[in-house]
Each structure stands twice: as C-alpha cells, then as structure tokens.
Scaffold this motif. Structure first.
Motif, PDB file in Angstrom:
ATOM      1  N   PHE A  19       0.765  -1.305  -0.048  1.00 43.37           N
ATOM      2  CA  PHE A  19      -0.005   0.090  -0.056  1.00 43.37           C
ATOM      3  C   PHE A  19       0.883   0.991  -0.042  1.00 43.37           C
ATOM      4  O   PHE A  19       0.459   2.318  -0.493  1.00 43.37           O
ATOM      5  CB  PHE A  19      -1.029   0.008   1.247  1.00 43.37           C
ATOM      6  N   VAL A  20       1.974   1.203   0.692  1.00 39.87           N
ATOM      7  CA  VAL A  20       3.025   2.599   0.903  1.00 39.87           C
ATOM      8  C   VAL A  20       3.630   2.562  -0.542  1.00 39.87           C
ATOM      9  O   VAL A  20       3.814   3.610  -0.794  1.00 39.87           O
ATOM     10  CB  VAL A  20       3.798   2.210   2.142  1.00 39.87           C
ATOM     11  N   ALA A  21       4.164   1.440  -0.963  1.00 38.12           N
ATOM     12  CA  ALA A  21       4.954   1.433  -2.074  1.00 38.12           C
ATOM     13  C   ALA A  21       4.155   1.654  -3.470  1.00 38.12           C
ATOM     14  O   ALA A  21       4.650   2.319  -4.325  1.00 38.12           O
ATOM     15  CB  ALA A  21       5.862   0.252  -2.311  1.00 38.12           C
ATOM     16  N   ARG A  22       2.718   1.374  -3.554  1.00 37.89           N
ATOM     17  CA  ARG A  22       2.231   1.412  -4.775  1.00 37.89           C
ATOM     18  C   ARG A  22       0.942   2.149  -4.233  1.00 37.89           C
ATOM     19  O   ARG A  22      -0.158   1.681  -4.461  1.00 37.89           O
ATOM     20  CB  ARG A  22       1.970   0.141  -5.149  1.00 37.89           C
ATOM     21  N   PRO A  23       0.770   3.430  -3.936  1.00 40.91           N
ATOM     22  CA  PRO A  23      -0.168   4.003  -3.479  1.00 40.91           C
ATOM     23  C   PRO A  23      -1.161   4.422  -4.626  1.00 40.91           C
ATOM     24  O   PRO A  23      -0.672   4.570  -5.848  1.00 40.91           O
ATOM     25  CB  PRO A  23       0.042   5.351  -2.812  1.00 40.91           C
ATOM     26  N   LYS A  24      -2.331   4.671  -4.557  1.00 38.66           N
ATOM     27  CA  LYS A  24      -3.269   4.752  -5.684  1.00 38.66           C
ATOM     28  C   LYS A  24      -3.476   6.272  -6.146  1.00 38.66           C
ATOM     29  O   LYS A  24      -3.462   7.206  -5.135  1.00 38.66           O
ATOM     30  CB  LYS A  24      -4.898   4.348  -5.312  1.00 38.66           C
ATOM     31  N   THR A  25      -3.577   6.596  -7.287  1.00 38.57           N
ATOM     32  CA  THR A  25      -3.732   7.928  -7.737  1.00 38.57           C
ATOM     33  C   THR A  25      -5.006   8.142  -8.386  1.00 38.57           C
ATOM     34  O   THR A  25      -5.555   7.182  -9.300  1.00 38.57           O
ATOM     35  CB  THR A  25      -2.475   8.379  -8.581  1.00 38.57           C
ATOM     36  N   TYR A  26      -5.599   9.045  -8.385  1.00 34.85           N
ATOM     37  CA  TYR A  26      -7.121   9.391  -8.986  1.00 34.85           C
ATOM     38  C   TYR A  26      -6.994  10.572  -9.871  1.00 34.85           C
ATOM     39  O   TYR A  26      -6.432  11.545  -9.329  1.00 34.85           O
ATOM     40  CB  TYR A  26      -8.227   9.460  -7.936  1.00 34.85           C
ATOM     41  N   ALA A  27      -7.715  10.736 -10.960  1.00 35.14           N
ATOM     42  CA  ALA A  27      -8.137  11.645 -11.674  1.00 35.14           C
ATOM     43  C   ALA A  27      -9.429  12.301 -11.101  1.00 35.14           C
ATOM     44  O   ALA A  27     -10.354  11.608 -10.882  1.00 35.14           O
ATOM     45  CB  ALA A  27      -8.112  11.575 -13.132  1.00 35.14           C
ATOM     46  N   LEU A  28      -9.493  13.499 -10.847  1.00 38.22           N
ATOM     47  CA  LEU A  28     -10.774  13.851 -10.111  1.00 38.22           C
ATOM     48  C   LEU A  28     -11.433  14.941 -11.277  1.00 38.22           C
ATOM     49  O   LEU A  28     -10.863  15.444 -12.133  1.00 38.22           O
ATOM     50  CB  LEU A  28     -10.256  15.153  -8.851  1.00 38.22           C
ATOM     51  N   GLY A  29     -12.845  14.820 -11.052  1.00 34.07           N
ATOM     52  CA  GLY A  29     -13.638  15.510 -11.939  1.00 34.07           C
ATOM     53  C   GLY A  29     -14.830  16.392 -11.312  1.00 34.07           C
ATOM     54  O   GLY A  29     -14.790  16.234  -9.927  1.00 34.07           O
ATOM     55  N   HIS A  30     -15.154  17.328 -11.725  1.00 36.25           N
ATOM     56  CA  HIS A  30     -16.240  18.324 -10.977  1.00 36.25           C
ATOM     57  C   HIS A  30     -17.504  17.598 -11.039  1.00 36.25           C
ATOM     58  O   HIS A  30     -18.284  17.292 -11.950  1.00 36.25           O
ATOM     59  CB  HIS A  30     -16.317  19.457 -11.798  1.00 36.25           C
ATOM     60  N   ILE A  31     -18.187  17.619  -9.798  1.00 37.25           N
ATOM     61  CA  ILE A  31     -19.683  17.175  -9.633  1.00 37.25           C
ATOM     62  C   ILE A  31     -20.651  18.177 -10.210  1.00 37.25           C
ATOM     63  O   ILE A  31     -20.551  19.334  -9.510  1.00 37.25           O
ATOM     64  CB  ILE A  31     -19.820  16.746  -8.287  1.00 37.25           C
ATOM     65  N   PRO A  32     -21.380  18.148 -11.244  1.00 37.82           N
ATOM     66  CA  PRO A  32     -22.164  19.403 -11.643  1.00 37.82           C
ATOM     67  C   PRO A  32     -23.109  19.692 -10.473  1.00 37.82           C
ATOM     68  O   PRO A  32     -23.477  19.269  -9.592  1.00 37.82           O
ATOM     69  CB  PRO A  32     -23.192  18.893 -12.726  1.00 37.82           C
ATOM     70  N   ASN A  33     -23.126  21.180 -10.641  1.00 41.14           N
ATOM     71  CA  ASN A  33     -24.108  21.969  -9.403  1.00 41.14           C
ATOM     72  C   ASN A  33     -23.360  21.761  -8.059  1.00 41.14           C
ATOM     73  O   ASN A  33     -24.379  21.800  -7.123  1.00 41.14           O
ATOM     74  CB  ASN A  33     -25.565  21.487  -9.568  1.00 41.14           C
ATOM     75  N   SER A  34     -22.094  21.632  -8.012  1.00 44.05           N
ATOM     76  CA  SER A  34     -21.632  21.608  -6.697  1.00 44.05           C
ATOM     77  C   SER A  34     -20.361  22.153  -6.731  1.00 44.05           C
ATOM     78  O   SER A  34     -19.770  22.462  -7.904  1.00 44.05           O
ATOM     79  CB  SER A  34     -21.737  20.046  -6.348  1.00 44.05           C
ATOM     80  N   SER A  35     -19.625  22.374  -5.647  1.00 47.22           N
ATOM     81  CA  SER A  35     -18.337  22.771  -5.464  1.00 47.22           C
ATOM     82  C   SER A  35     -17.166  21.469  -5.176  1.00 47.22           C
ATOM     83  O   SER A  35     -16.206  21.697  -4.799  1.00 47.22           O
ATOM     84  CB  SER A  35     -18.099  23.756  -4.630  1.00 47.22           C
ATOM     85  N   ILE A  36     -17.895  20.413  -5.402  1.00 49.06           N
ATOM     86  CA  ILE A  36     -17.250  18.878  -4.881  1.00 49.06           C
ATOM     87  C   ILE A  36     -16.372  18.393  -6.150  1.00 49.06           C
ATOM     88  O   ILE A  36     -16.929  18.551  -7.389  1.00 49.06           O
ATOM     89  CB  ILE A  36     -18.212  18.030  -4.527  1.00 49.06           C
ATOM     90  N   TYR A  37     -15.370  17.908  -5.841  1.00 45.08           N
ATOM     91  CA  TYR A  37     -14.456  17.122  -7.003  1.00 45.08           C
ATOM     92  C   TYR A  37     -14.124  15.737  -6.425  1.00 45.08           C
ATOM     93  O   TYR A  37     -13.671  15.644  -5.345  1.00 45.08           O
ATOM     94  CB  TYR A  37     -13.053  18.096  -7.167  1.00 45.08           C
ATOM     95  N   ARG A  38     -14.412  14.910  -7.320  1.00 42.19           N
ATOM     96  CA  ARG A  38     -14.421  13.391  -6.926  1.00 42.19           C
ATOM     97  C   ARG A  38     -13.690  12.454  -8.144  1.00 42.19           C
ATOM     98  O   ARG A  38     -13.637  13.110  -9.197  1.00 42.19           O
ATOM     99  CB  ARG A  38     -15.807  12.831  -6.689  1.00 42.19           C
ATOM    100  N   SER A  39     -13.611  11.574  -7.695  1.00 44.53           N
ATOM    101  CA  SER A  39     -12.784  10.501  -8.811  1.00 44.53           C
ATOM    102  C   SER A  39     -13.726  10.146  -9.848  1.00 44.53           C
ATOM    103  O   SER A  39     -15.021  10.009  -9.944  1.00 44.53           O
ATOM    104  CB  SER A  39     -12.353   9.175  -8.030  1.00 44.53           C
ATOM    105  N   ILE A  40     -12.923  10.328 -11.029  1.00 48.59           N
ATOM    106  CA  ILE A  40     -14.010  10.140 -12.219  1.00 48.59           C
ATOM    107  C   ILE A  40     -14.266   8.819 -12.420  1.00 48.59           C
ATOM    108  O   ILE A  40     -15.393   8.428 -13.058  1.00 48.59           O
ATOM    109  CB  ILE A  40     -13.032  10.591 -13.525  1.00 48.59           C
ATOM    110  N   ASP A  41     -13.398   8.047 -12.059  1.00 47.10           N
ATOM    111  CA  ASP A  41     -13.785   6.470 -12.063  1.00 47.10           C
ATOM    112  C   ASP A  41     -14.943   6.226 -11.077  1.00 47.10           C
ATOM    113  O   ASP A  41     -15.664   5.242 -11.441  1.00 47.10           O
ATOM    114  CB  ASP A  41     -12.468   5.685 -11.837  1.00 47.10           C
ATOM    115  N   GLN A  42     -15.027   6.714  -9.857  1.00 43.45           N
ATOM    116  CA  GLN A  42     -15.939   6.364  -9.034  1.00 43.45           C
ATOM    117  C   GLN A  42     -17.331   6.950  -9.150  1.00 43.45           C
ATOM    118  O   GLN A  42     -18.528   6.334  -9.082  1.00 43.45           O
ATOM    119  CB  GLN A  42     -15.380   6.692  -7.796  1.00 43.45           C
ATOM    120  N   TYR A  43     -17.277   8.202  -9.748  1.00 47.03           N
ATOM    121  CA  TYR A  43     -18.539   8.993 -10.050  1.00 47.03           C
ATOM    122  C   TYR A  43     -18.516   9.280 -11.564  1.00 47.03           C
ATOM    123  O   TYR A  43     -17.760  10.031 -12.116  1.00 47.03           O
ATOM    124  CB  TYR A  43     -18.482  10.515  -9.157  1.00 47.03           C
ATOM    125  N   GLN A  44     -19.509   8.721 -12.370  1.00 45.45           N
ATOM    126  CA  GLN A  44     -19.760   8.912 -13.694  1.00 45.45           C
ATOM    127  C   GLN A  44     -20.143  10.179 -14.227  1.00 45.45           C
ATOM    128  O   GLN A  44     -19.824  10.689 -15.317  1.00 45.45           O
ATOM    129  CB  GLN A  44     -20.844   7.582 -14.072  1.00 45.45           C
TER     130      GLN A  44
END
Length: 365
Positions: free
Chosen positions: A214-239
C-alpha cells in the motif's frame, strides 16, 4: 462435564483392559508435587547468560504476540474488549513468578483457552479455581492420570477448537477482501499443520507485506467536477464527474515517502501523457495546468519533497503549470523548510481544489 467424563471413563477402560500394553498411548508416570523454589539458583555470571537472554527475548516476544492474538480472538467472539498493555503486564508478572519455580514460559494458549470457554468460564475467577485444582492434582491426584489415553486429551482440545471455527466469517472475508481471506487461511493452515507461532508469524508477515504494498504502490485518481456543486471526486467512481478543459486534477492517496516517491512521479507523468493524448485525439483545448490534491497526504519525507520539485521541473519543460491544493500542516511545514514553496511559487498553492480551479479558469480567460 463431557470432557471430565471422557477422561474418567477412558482411564478406567484402559486400566481394566490393559490397553496401554497393546499400543494405546497413555500419559504414563508423572512427577508428583510442586516445583521447589529455585530463585537462589539464579546466576548472572553463568557462561550461558547471553544464550538465555537471546532465547528468552525471542520466546517472550512470541509468547506475548500469541497471548494477545488469542485474547483478541476470544474478545471478538464474545464481544468484549481487552487492554493489550494490561495483558503484557499480566504475562510478564506471571512468567517472573513462574521463573522462580523453574516453570516453562507461559502465555494464553489457544487450545486451553478454548477448553476454558467451552466449559462456561466467564471471569478471571475461573483461573484461580483452575490454579487451585491443578495444585491439588499435582499434590494428590497425579497417579490417577497414569492410564489416561493421550488421544482423549487431544479429542477434548480438538472438539473445543472446532467450536471456534467461524466459516461464515471466512466467507465474508472472501466476498469483502480476497487478501484478508488469504491472510486468514494462511494463519489457519499454519496453526493446523505447524503451530500457533508459525501461523501467527505467517499472518503478521503477510499483513506487513500488504502494508508495504500500500505504501509503495499508492493509488492515484483523476478528479472531476460534480455538476451543480463545488465538489471534486474520482472520475472512475462517479460517472457524472466532469473533466475541466485544459486542467488535469490528480489526487494521491497516501503519504509520500522514499518507498513510493519514484512510483508516484511515474504515475503523474503517465497521467499527463494520457491526458495530452486524449485531448489531441478529441481536438480540444491542450492541457495547461496539472493540479495535485494533497488532502490525503498526511506526511512527506525528503524523497517526496525532491519528487515534487522534479515534477515541477518536468511540467515546466512541457509548458505546463503545476499547482498544489490542500497540503496538510506537516506537509506545508516541510515544504517550507525545504524551500519547495519558493520553487512552486506560493501563489500556486491553494487551500482547496475549487480555489485552484478558479485561479486556472481566470488565467485561461
């Protein structure tokens, strides 16, 4: 009563049939009485002192680990809590007292704890009763166990252990996390085919291996904007998360240490390459800003600081601007000491991803 009845009936049967003379293994003759006090024989000038210290240290660590692991297993089974520090103190005092009478190193063995549990014991008072019973047995009843078959004692332990096997929990582990299931089964097989110590070592080794991965191979995510909000979340998790034109937002999901700094640098560059290729194929705006969200980075070492500086230089060579968002207190402190803030430029460090996006959009206009 079933275990006691089994011992009595089997002993009587062996005695009457002389089965011990026909291949049935029995306990045989045991030394009667209590161990004498041997504290006067303690010698710190012995030639075997170093060997005793080395062996005692290893044995003590294993005994503590085994005892605490067994205690927590039963605590989870019966839904109560144990204090690891108090367990260690209890084991230590118990073994110090036992060493004064030449006792073996003792701990909370799994098999006898299982028998104790199945007998209906609920409090520490059962240990006092058991100790008194053992003392009386050693003083007066030892000869009665001469004909007790070893197989009966083994069956008592096995029957008690079988009641502790929770196959439903193993199935739950398989459905939830395959690696946890592997750790569970490795520990189980290690105990069954070797010993509790071997099973414990296997489980701890696999768990440490997982932590290192886990330490040597941490995950990296590309974030995207959730419409009508100020929230940014993983593009893979939130379509419904949308990419920001000309901006790549990346989040690293672990502290940055020497063990993963090189890996994270390669991952960032790969994300940038993929994003640039994607934008070229779509014919849209070129990539201009790379935002690193450091909200999940709880700490960073010298290698991590160096890595961020290298990424900054690599981005500049590509004509891109590196922006840092939401660095923690410990991270910003080390960045300041390492003068990395001067390298990145203080105006390109923001409290939130939203603020960083706002600044980028302003510059893009």
């Amino acid at each position: 009563m079933a275990p006691l009845t089994s011992v009595i009936l089997s002993s009587v049967f062996v005695y009457l049939t002389h089965a011990h003379k026909h291949g049935v293994q029995v306990i045989g003759e045991l030394k009667k009485g209590l161990n004498p006090i041997t504290i006067k024989e303690l010698s710190f000038g012995s030639e075997y002192l170093f060997t005793a210290i080395k062996t005692g240290t290893v044995t003590g660590v294993i005994a503590l680990a085994e005892g605490i692991a067994v205690g927590r297993s039963f605590a989870m089974l019966k839904n109560y809590n144990i204090d690891g520090n108090k367990e260690m103190i209890a084991f230590g005092m118990m073994n110090i007292a036992g060493s004064c009478t030449s006792c073996y190193v003792t701990t909370g063995p799994f098999s006898r704890s299982a028998v104790n549990l199945n007998a209906g014991c609920k409090t520490a008072m059962s240990n006092i009763v058991m100790a008194i019973t053992v003392m009386i047995t050693l003083l007066f009843l030892i000869p009665l166990f001469y004909y007790t078959p070893i197989v009966v004692l083994s069956s008592i332990i096995v029957s008690a252990m079988l009641g502790l096997i929770n196959y439903k929990e193993a199935i739950h582990l398989w459905s939830l996390d395959k690696f946890d299931f592997v750790v569970c089964m490795s520990a189980f097989l290690g105990v069954v085919f070797w010993s509790v110590e071997i099973g414990l070592v296997i489980a701890v080794a696999l768990s440490l291996l997982r932590v290192l991965l886990f330490v040597a191979r941490p995950k990296t995510y590309a974030l995207g904007h959730i419409p009508n909000s100020s929230i940014y979340r993983s593009i893979d998790q939130y379509q419904n998360a949308k990419n920001i034109p000309g901006i790549l937002i990346l989040q690293m999901d672990a502290p940055i240490y020497f063990a993963n700094a090189a890996y994270l640098r390669e991952r960032i560059l790969r994300w940038v390459d993929e994003e640039e290729d994607k934008l070229k194929s779509l014919g849209g705006n070129s990539l201009q800003y790379v935002i690193l969200s450091l909200s999940a980075v709880g700490n960073i070492d010298t290698s991590g600081i160096t890595m961020l500086g290298e990424v900054k230089k690599l981005m500049e060579r590509r004509g891109l601007k590196l922006i840092l968002a939401n660095p923690g207190g410990e991270v910003i402190k080390k960045m300041n000491k390492a003068k990395l803030i001067d390298v990145v430029a203080e105006e390109w460090i923001y409290l939130t991803v939203g603020e960083a996006i706002g600044a980028c959009n302003f510059m893009l206009r």
